[in-house]
Design a protein around this motif. Structure first.
Motif, mmCIF file in Angstrom:
data_model
loop_
_atom_site.group_PDB
_atom_site.id
_atom_site.type_symbol
_atom_site.label_atom_id
_atom_site.label_comp_id
_atom_site.label_asym_id
_atom_site.label_seq_id
_atom_site.Cartn_x
_atom_site.Cartn_y
_atom_site.Cartn_z
ATOM 1 N N PHE A 1 -9.340 -3.991 -22.636
ATOM 2 C CA PHE A 1 -8.960 -4.694 -23.793
ATOM 3 C C PHE A 1 -10.240 -4.785 -24.619
ATOM 4 O O PHE A 1 -10.146 -4.568 -25.947
ATOM 5 N N ALA A 2 -11.633 -4.992 -24.034
ATOM 6 C CA ALA A 2 -12.667 -4.861 -24.897
ATOM 7 C C ALA A 2 -12.815 -3.687 -25.379
ATOM 8 O O ALA A 2 -13.447 -3.362 -26.651
ATOM 9 N N ASN B 1 -10.647 -3.119 -28.557
ATOM 10 C CA ASN B 1 -11.384 -3.517 -29.512
ATOM 11 C C ASN B 1 -12.274 -3.122 -30.162
ATOM 12 O O ASN B 1 -12.492 -3.124 -31.498
ATOM 13 N N THR C 1 -11.154 0.103 -32.304
ATOM 14 C CA THR C 1 -10.790 -0.327 -33.281
ATOM 15 C C THR C 1 -11.615 -0.583 -34.423
ATOM 16 O O THR C 1 -11.558 -0.545 -35.344
ATOM 17 N N ALA C 2 -12.777 -1.583 -33.741
ATOM 18 C CA ALA C 2 -13.822 -1.958 -34.761
ATOM 19 C C ALA C 2 -14.532 -0.815 -35.186
ATOM 20 O O ALA C 2 -15.073 -0.749 -36.478
#
Length: 128
Positions: free
Chosen positions: A113-114, A117, A120-121
């Motif tokens: 999950f990290a 993220n 995406t960032a």
């Protein structure tokens, strides 16, 4: 002109030599501007390389960072034992290793999950 050998300690220097008000300070602003440009260009290059590295390893970067922190903690404790086994350094290295391994067991399942993220960032940063 006298040499240093001819002058004794404290001779040749007057107290007010350091407070001469007739001396002008010349500040070459061109050198400061060149230094600012050089530092700015270096910062841009390092930032671009770091972004490219993170984009290339965005899926595995969190895993690598976690394993690297375990390796550093282990090395810290091992070198501490080798250099000074009766000091505080190896104890802190071993404590850091235990905390890092415990942290790894807690967060290992959350890393995908990290990583998503982070990907995406980084995609948003790259596009802008």
């Amino acid at each position: 002109v006298e040499t240093i050998e001819e002058l004794g300690p404290g001779e040749g220097i007057e107290d007010d030599d350091f407070l001469d008000t007739n001396v002008k300070l010349v500040l070459a602003h061109q050198n400061i501007i060149k230094m600012a440009y050089t530092c700015g260009a270096f910062a841009i290059i390092v930032s671009a390389l770091a972004l490219a590295f993170m984009m290339a390893m965005s899926r595995r970067l969190v895993y690598v960072a976690l394993v690297l922190s375990i390796g550093v903690s282990f090395t810290w404790g091992t070198i501490g034992i080798g250099i000074s086994p009766k000091s505080f350094v190896p104890i802190t290295g071993i404590i850091a290793l235990m905390l890092t391994v415990g942290y790894m067991f807690v967060v290992w399942d959350r890393i995908p999950f990290a990583s998503a993220n982070l990907t995406t960032a980084l995609t948003g940063v790259r596009d802008n």
